[in-house]
Each structure stands twice: as structure tokens, then as C-alpha cells.
Design a protein around this motif. Structure first.
Motif, PDB file in Angstrom:
ATOM      1  N   MET A  35      10.826  48.804  51.816  1.00 22.49           N
ATOM      2  CA  MET A  35       9.882  48.571  52.915  1.00 22.49           C
ATOM      3  C   MET A  35      10.364  49.247  54.196  1.00 22.49           C
ATOM      4  O   MET A  35       9.760  49.059  55.251  1.00 22.49           O
ATOM      5  CB  MET A  35       9.736  47.070  53.190  1.00 22.49           C
ATOM      6  CG  MET A  35       9.013  46.291  52.123  1.00 22.49           C
ATOM      7  SD  MET A  35       7.294  46.778  51.880  1.00 22.49           S
ATOM      8  CE  MET A  35       6.577  46.283  53.435  1.00 22.49           C
ATOM      9  N   GLY A  36      11.455  49.996  54.091  1.00 26.78           N
ATOM     10  CA  GLY A  36      12.079  50.583  55.276  1.00 26.78           C
ATOM     11  C   GLY A  36      11.114  51.356  56.154  1.00 26.78           C
ATOM     12  O   GLY A  36      11.216  51.318  57.374  1.00 26.78           O
TER      13      GLY A  36
ATOM     14  N   TYR B 244       4.662  41.063  46.505  1.00 31.29           N
ATOM     15  CA  TYR B 244       4.477  40.034  47.530  1.00 31.29           C
ATOM     16  C   TYR B 244       3.098  39.390  47.399  1.00 31.29           C
ATOM     17  O   TYR B 244       2.961  38.172  47.321  1.00 31.29           O
ATOM     18  CB  TYR B 244       4.634  40.676  48.917  1.00 31.29           C
ATOM     19  CG  TYR B 244       4.460  39.733  50.088  1.00 31.29           C
ATOM     20  CD1 TYR B 244       5.567  39.215  50.745  1.00 31.29           C
ATOM     21  CD2 TYR B 244       3.193  39.376  50.542  1.00 31.29           C
ATOM     22  CE1 TYR B 244       5.420  38.365  51.822  1.00 31.29           C
ATOM     23  CE2 TYR B 244       3.037  38.518  51.616  1.00 31.29           C
ATOM     24  CZ  TYR B 244       4.152  38.022  52.253  1.00 31.29           C
ATOM     25  OH  TYR B 244       3.994  37.184  53.318  1.00 31.29           O
ATOM     26  N   GLU B 245       2.067  40.236  47.348  1.00 33.36           N
ATOM     27  CA  GLU B 245       0.704  39.699  47.330  1.00 33.36           C
ATOM     28  C   GLU B 245       0.393  39.004  46.016  1.00 33.36           C
ATOM     29  O   GLU B 245      -0.344  38.028  45.988  1.00 33.36           O
ATOM     30  CB  GLU B 245      -0.292  40.833  47.580  1.00 33.36           C
ATOM     31  CG  GLU B 245      -0.047  41.466  48.932  1.00 33.36           C
ATOM     32  CD  GLU B 245      -1.314  41.962  49.582  1.00 33.36           C
ATOM     33  OE1 GLU B 245      -1.985  42.781  48.948  1.00 33.36           O
ATOM     34  OE2 GLU B 245      -1.601  41.522  50.706  1.00 33.36           O
TER      35      GLU B 245
ATOM     36  N   ALA C 228       6.687  46.773  46.366  1.00 33.03           N
ATOM     37  CA  ALA C 228       7.143  45.591  47.095  1.00 33.03           C
ATOM     38  C   ALA C 228       5.949  44.789  47.617  1.00 33.03           C
ATOM     39  O   ALA C 228       5.909  43.560  47.495  1.00 33.03           O
ATOM     40  CB  ALA C 228       8.054  46.010  48.248  1.00 33.03           C
ATOM     41  N   GLU C 229       4.964  45.501  48.156  1.00 33.21           N
ATOM     42  CA  GLU C 229       3.799  44.804  48.716  1.00 33.21           C
ATOM     43  C   GLU C 229       2.963  44.142  47.629  1.00 33.21           C
ATOM     44  O   GLU C 229       2.462  43.028  47.802  1.00 33.21           O
ATOM     45  CB  GLU C 229       2.939  45.792  49.502  1.00 33.21           C
ATOM     46  CG  GLU C 229       3.541  46.157  50.832  1.00 33.21           C
ATOM     47  CD  GLU C 229       2.737  47.212  51.561  1.00 33.21           C
ATOM     48  OE1 GLU C 229       1.627  47.523  51.101  1.00 33.21           O
ATOM     49  OE2 GLU C 229       3.227  47.727  52.582  1.00 33.21           O
TER      50      GLU C 229
ATOM     51  N   GLN D  66       7.214  51.104  48.486  1.00 26.78           N
ATOM     52  CA  GLN D  66       6.665  50.097  49.395  1.00 26.78           C
ATOM     53  C   GLN D  66       5.459  49.409  48.747  1.00 26.78           C
ATOM     54  O   GLN D  66       5.267  48.205  48.913  1.00 26.78           O
ATOM     55  CB  GLN D  66       6.265  50.758  50.720  1.00 26.78           C
ATOM     56  CG  GLN D  66       5.944  49.741  51.792  1.00 26.78           C
ATOM     57  CD  GLN D  66       5.515  50.387  53.099  1.00 26.78           C
ATOM     58  OE1 GLN D  66       5.878  51.515  53.393  1.00 26.78           O
ATOM     59  NE2 GLN D  66       4.740  49.663  53.870  1.00 26.78           N
TER      60      GLN D  66
ATOM     61  N   ARG E 299       8.005  50.853  56.593  1.00 27.96           N
ATOM     62  CA  ARG E 299       6.965  50.000  57.203  1.00 27.96           C
ATOM     63  C   ARG E 299       5.715  50.819  57.493  1.00 27.96           C
ATOM     64  O   ARG E 299       5.088  50.686  58.561  1.00 27.96           O
ATOM     65  CB  ARG E 299       7.472  49.397  58.513  1.00 27.96           C
ATOM     66  CG  ARG E 299       8.587  48.407  58.331  1.00 27.96           C
ATOM     67  CD  ARG E 299       9.251  48.127  59.664  1.00 27.96           C
ATOM     68  NE  ARG E 299      10.223  47.062  59.530  1.00 27.96           N
ATOM     69  CZ  ARG E 299      10.072  45.865  60.065  1.00 27.96           C
ATOM     70  NH1 ARG E 299       9.018  45.556  60.732  1.00 27.96           N
ATOM     71  NH2 ARG E 299      11.007  44.966  59.911  1.00 27.96           N
ATOM     72  N   ALA E 300       5.403  51.686  56.533  1.00 30.07           N
ATOM     73  CA  ALA E 300       4.313  52.633  56.772  1.00 30.07           C
ATOM     74  C   ALA E 300       2.962  51.938  56.688  1.00 30.07           C
ATOM     75  O   ALA E 300       2.800  50.948  55.970  1.00 30.07           O
ATOM     76  CB  ALA E 300       4.372  53.757  55.734  1.00 30.07           C
ATOM     77  N   LEU E 301       2.023  52.479  57.446  1.00 26.07           N
ATOM     78  CA  LEU E 301       0.655  51.954  57.395  1.00 26.07           C
ATOM     79  C   LEU E 301       0.056  52.264  56.026  1.00 26.07           C
ATOM     80  O   LEU E 301      -0.588  51.446  55.407  1.00 26.07           O
ATOM     81  CB  LEU E 301      -0.173  52.607  58.498  1.00 26.07           C
ATOM     82  CG  LEU E 301      -1.483  51.908  58.814  1.00 26.07           C
ATOM     83  CD1 LEU E 301      -1.227  50.508  59.349  1.00 26.07           C
ATOM     84  CD2 LEU E 301      -2.272  52.713  59.826  1.00 26.07           C
ATOM     85  N   VAL E 302       0.315  53.502  55.587  1.00 30.33           N
ATOM     86  CA  VAL E 302      -0.075  53.888  54.227  1.00 30.33           C
ATOM     87  C   VAL E 302       1.212  53.921  53.412  1.00 30.33           C
ATOM     88  O   VAL E 302       2.045  54.781  53.625  1.00 30.33           O
ATOM     89  CB  VAL E 302      -0.747  55.272  54.217  1.00 30.33           C
ATOM     90  CG1 VAL E 302      -1.118  55.650  52.793  1.00 30.33           C
ATOM     91  CG2 VAL E 302      -1.970  55.255  55.099  1.00 30.33           C
ATOM     92  N   PRO E 303       1.379  52.943  52.502  1.00 30.46           N
ATOM     93  CA  PRO E 303       2.670  52.789  51.842  1.00 30.46           C
ATOM     94  C   PRO E 303       2.955  53.879  50.809  1.00 30.46           C
ATOM     95  O   PRO E 303       2.028  54.430  50.216  1.00 30.46           O
ATOM     96  CB  PRO E 303       2.548  51.427  51.156  1.00 30.46           C
ATOM     97  CG  PRO E 303       1.095  51.208  50.975  1.00 30.46           C
ATOM     98  CD  PRO E 303       0.408  51.925  52.081  1.00 30.46           C
TER      99      PRO E 303
END
Lengths: 260, 185
Positions: free
Chosen positions: A59-60, A77-78, A73-74, A70, A62-66
């Protein structure tokens, strides 16, 4: 599946049980408790490191478009956040880190166990039982802390004739107490059986090739089988982590809302 | 106790299957429980702390930021869309006004032209009718004059004829009377 296969004295078939042996890498003693660093501990540590890398380093940006990492990871999470929200309810979101940790930990231990030579930490009853009991006692503590004696309503389903309660309440209590057993044995047995089956078919392949001649050609069949089973085991590795997390959510739901 | 018994049974089966010396089925071997549980506790607690303190709040922040960003972008898009719609409405209105105005001007011009044409026409018609009347009058005059002349000529001719026929003399008045009588009949 252990790469350093132990052969039985006759040497024909690799021992399918050998892969589950605990090897002490570093002998440690912690206040009289045997706390040796074993191959099991190693893969637990590897799981923790990889999960941390995925969720922190991945997640380093923290991009708007992963990017891919990332996204993984997201999505994880979801996936778990939705599971907790749907099953436990919005009030259960404080257990989200707990369920997430359980899911990711079991998932990584299961998946890493699929690597040749790796040890499957979840193929030991002590590990799965400890996790199941952790959930079990969390449910009991949270249940009584949130509802007081109202938590006992869990064993008394509403809208049932008084006479039947004599029968239903013991059944409910037994089913509640047997939860950690089924919870732990399901994961343990799945991992154990899957890895034994894989090893047996793998053993057939080496055995047939070892005999040479026409039998070596036949080894293609157990090889195909082992290949198919590997795919199945990857699915099982995910599925069992999912089922474990799902049941954790359902038990936590009971803790927060004991009335049926 | 029951567990020990199962361990024993399984381990015997295993040892039969492999022909090795009797040992406990490793996943159920109690002697390995302690190190596994100690390290499970260490790793699980570590992972839980890392996840709940560091990793999950970070992911949550990123997801929220993205949600907010998307929401604000949608708001912005909505606002722009509304502005566009307003502009289109203003344009449409201006166009309608212009069209109405054009229609008005065209109508006025047409009316004006029609009026002029009508006036001209009336004028011309009036002139024509005046001329017609004049012409008719002239024709009438000419006719009357001619007719009057005819009487006179007829009188003269009649007088001459009578003179030649009967050798007598007739007064002018008598002849004219007779001619008029003849013409009238």
C-alpha cells in the motif's frame, strides 16, 4: 510437502507423514516451556512478514489508481470488511482487525504450505485448536460482556413450546460446546488429508519412475492426478481460510446478538 | 485420554504402513504442541498488532480518500452538467427569441410591402377607371356628335332627295321632323 524426503527402510515409497514432522531449528527454553524455533514457527513468521509486506509495503504508493499489489491488499480488506459487515453487522466492525488477521494468517499458512519443501503450520491440530479456542473464548467473553446473562438466550430459541425447551436447550449447549472442535478439525483435517494425498500420488510417480521400463511411462497417470490435486489444494487452502473466517464471523454475531 | 488413544491408534497404523519404528503421528504429537503454540501466540499477536495499528488504518484511509475523491468528482461532474444544461437552455431561449424576431420582421416587411402594393394597385385602378370613364365619355360624346351629325346629314340627304324627286321646296324644319320620326321608329 517436504523436499528432503524420508524414505522408509525398503526405499520404495516416500513417507507421506514425514512432511508433518516438527523439526527444531533452534532449541529455546522460555521459563521452563519448550519454545524452540521450529519449521512450523519459521513458516508462521514467513506468513506474518509476507502479510505485513503486502498490506504495508504493497500500500506504500497509496495511489488513487492502485497497482496490482495495492489492489490485492485493498480487495482483501474489502472482502473481509464486507464479510464482517454482512454477517456480524455494523456494530461488529470493531472485530474486523481480528477476523482479518485470522483470515490472512490462515490463508498464508495454507498457501505457503503448497510450496514444495514448505511446512504447513495449519496441518497441526494444536495450531488450529488454539485458533478455534481463541475464537470460542472471544465469543464467550464478548457475549457476556455485551449482554450479561442475556447471552444465555443463545441456548433458548424464542417461540418454542416450554416442553420442547427441555430437549432443545441441551442440544444448543452441546452444539455450542462442540463448535471449537468442528471449527479446528475442519481446517486441520482438510490440510492434512490434502497434503497426504498429494504426497502419496507424488510418491507413486517417483516409485514408478524408479522401477524404470514400461512402468515409468505409466507414471504419467499419478502425475496428472497430482497436478489436478495441486489445483484443488490451492482452492481448498483458500476455501478453508474463508470458511474459518466466515464461522468466526457467525460466532461473533451470536456473541453480539444472542437472541435467535 | 481419548485423544492419546487415537494418537496411539493412528501412529500404529502409520508405523504398520511404513514399517518404521513406532512413533506418534506428528500432527497430533503432544511433545511438539508447546513450541508451536508459543510461536503461534507470538506471531498471531504480532500480526494482529501490525494489522490493527498500522496496515488496516492505512488501507482504510486510502479507500476513504478514493471514495471522497470519486464523490467530489461526481459532484463536480454534476455541477458542470448543470451548467451545461443552463447554457443550452439560454442558447435555446436566445435562438427562439431570434427566430420570433425574424418572423416579426418578415411579417412587418411583408405587411409593409403588401400595403404599398395595395396602395399602388388602388392608385392604378383609380387612374384606369378614371381613364375608362373619360374614354367612355369621349366615346359617348363622339357617338352623340356622330348621331347628331347623322340626323343633319340624313336631313340634308332627305332634302336633296325630296327636291330631286318632287322638285318642290321643303322647309328645313319639316325635313328634320320627318327624319327624326323615321330614325325614332
Amino acid at each position: 510437502m517436504a523436499s528432503d524426503q524420508a524414505h522408509s527402510p525398503d526405499g520404495a515409497m516416500p513417507d507421506p507423514i514425514h512432511q508433518f514432522e516438527i523439526k527444531r531449528i533452534l532449541e529455546l527454553d522460555l521459563f521452563g516451556i519448550d519454545a524452540s524455533f521450529t519449521n512450523s514457527s519459521l513458516w508462521m513468521v514467513v506468513s506474518v512478514v509476507l502479510i505485513s509486506l503486502l498490506t504495508i509495503w504493497g500500500m506504500g504508493g497509496r495511489a488513487l489508481v492502485p497497482n496490482r499489489l495495492q489492489s490485492i491488499a485493498e480487495i482483501s480488506y474489502e472482502f473481509i470488511a464486507n464479510m464482517v459487515r454482512d454477517i456480524v453487522g455494523v456494530s461488529g466492525m470493531k472485530f474486523f482487525p481480528f477476523v482479518f488477521t485470522i483470515f490472512m494468517f490462515i490463508l498464508f499458512m495454507n498457501m505457503l504450505g503448497m510450496l514444495p519443501g514448505a511446512f504447513t503450520a495449519t496441518s497441526s491440530i494444536s495450531v488450529t485448536a488454539a485458533l478455534a479456542l481463541l475464537v470460542f473464548f472471544t465469543v464467550i467473553i464478548v457475549g457476556f460482556a455485551k449482554n450479561g446473562l442475556g447471552f444465555l438466550k443463545l441456548f433458548v430459541p424464542a417461540g418454542i413450546p416450554k416442553v420442547l425447551l427441555l430437549l432443545v436447550v441441551p442440544i444448543e449447549i452441546i452444539s455450542f460446546l462442540s463448535r471449537p472442535v468442528s471449527h479446528s478439525v475442519r481446517l486441520f483435517a482438510n490440510m492434512l488429508a490434502g497434503h497426504i494425498t498429494l504426497k502419496v500420488f507424488g510418491g507413486f510417480v517417483t516409485m514408478l519412475i524408479g522401477t524404470g521400463g514400461a512402468l515409468a511411462a505409466v507414471s504419467i497417470f499419478p502425475l496428472t492426478m497430482a497436478l489436478a490435486l495441486t489445483a484443488l489444494e490451492v482452492l481448498v487452502a483458500f476455501l478453508q481460510a474463508y470458511v474459518f473466517a466466515m464461522l468466526t464471523c457467525m460466532y461473533l454475531h451470536d456473541a453480539l446478538h444472542p437472541g435467535h | 485420554m481419548a485423544e492419546n488413544k487415537t494418537n496411539h491408534q493412528m501412529s500404529t497404523e502409520v508405523s504398520h504402513g511404513n514399517g518404521t519404528h513406532e512413533k506418534i503421528f506428528p500432527p497430533l504429537d503432544p511433545s511438539t504442541f508447546a513450541p508451536q503454540l508459543v510461536w503461534l501466540a507470538i506471531t498471531f499477536v504480532t500480526l494482529y498488532i501490525i494489522m490493527s495499528r498500522v496496515a488496516l488504518p492505512r488501507i482504510s484511509t486510502v479507500l476513504e480518500e478514493r471514495r471522497d475523491r470519486i464523490a467530489s468528482d461526481l459532484d463536480e461532474a454534476e455541477k458542470l452538467k448543470q451548467q451545461t444544461e443552463e447554457a443550452i437552455a439560454a442558447y435555446e431561449e436566445a435562438l427562439t427569441q431570434a427566430r420570433n424576431k425574424a418572423i416579426g420582421i418578415a411579417q412587418e416587411t411583408r405587411d409593409a410591402l403588401a400595403g404599398e402594393v395595395e396602395a399602388e394597385k388602388l392608385e392604378v385602378e383609380k387612374q384606369i377607371s378614371e381613364k375608362t370613364v373619360e374614354a367612355e365619355k369621349r366615346i359617348q360624346d363622339a357617338k352623340t356628335a356622330a348621331l347628331a351629325h347623322v340626323n343633319e346629314v340624313a336631313g340634308d340627304v332627305a332634302e336633296s332627295i325630296v327636291q330631286e324627286l318632287i322638285g318642290g321646296k321643303l322647309t328645313k324644319a319639316e325635313v328634320n321632323q320627318a327624319v327624326s320620326k323615321a330614325l325614332a321608329s
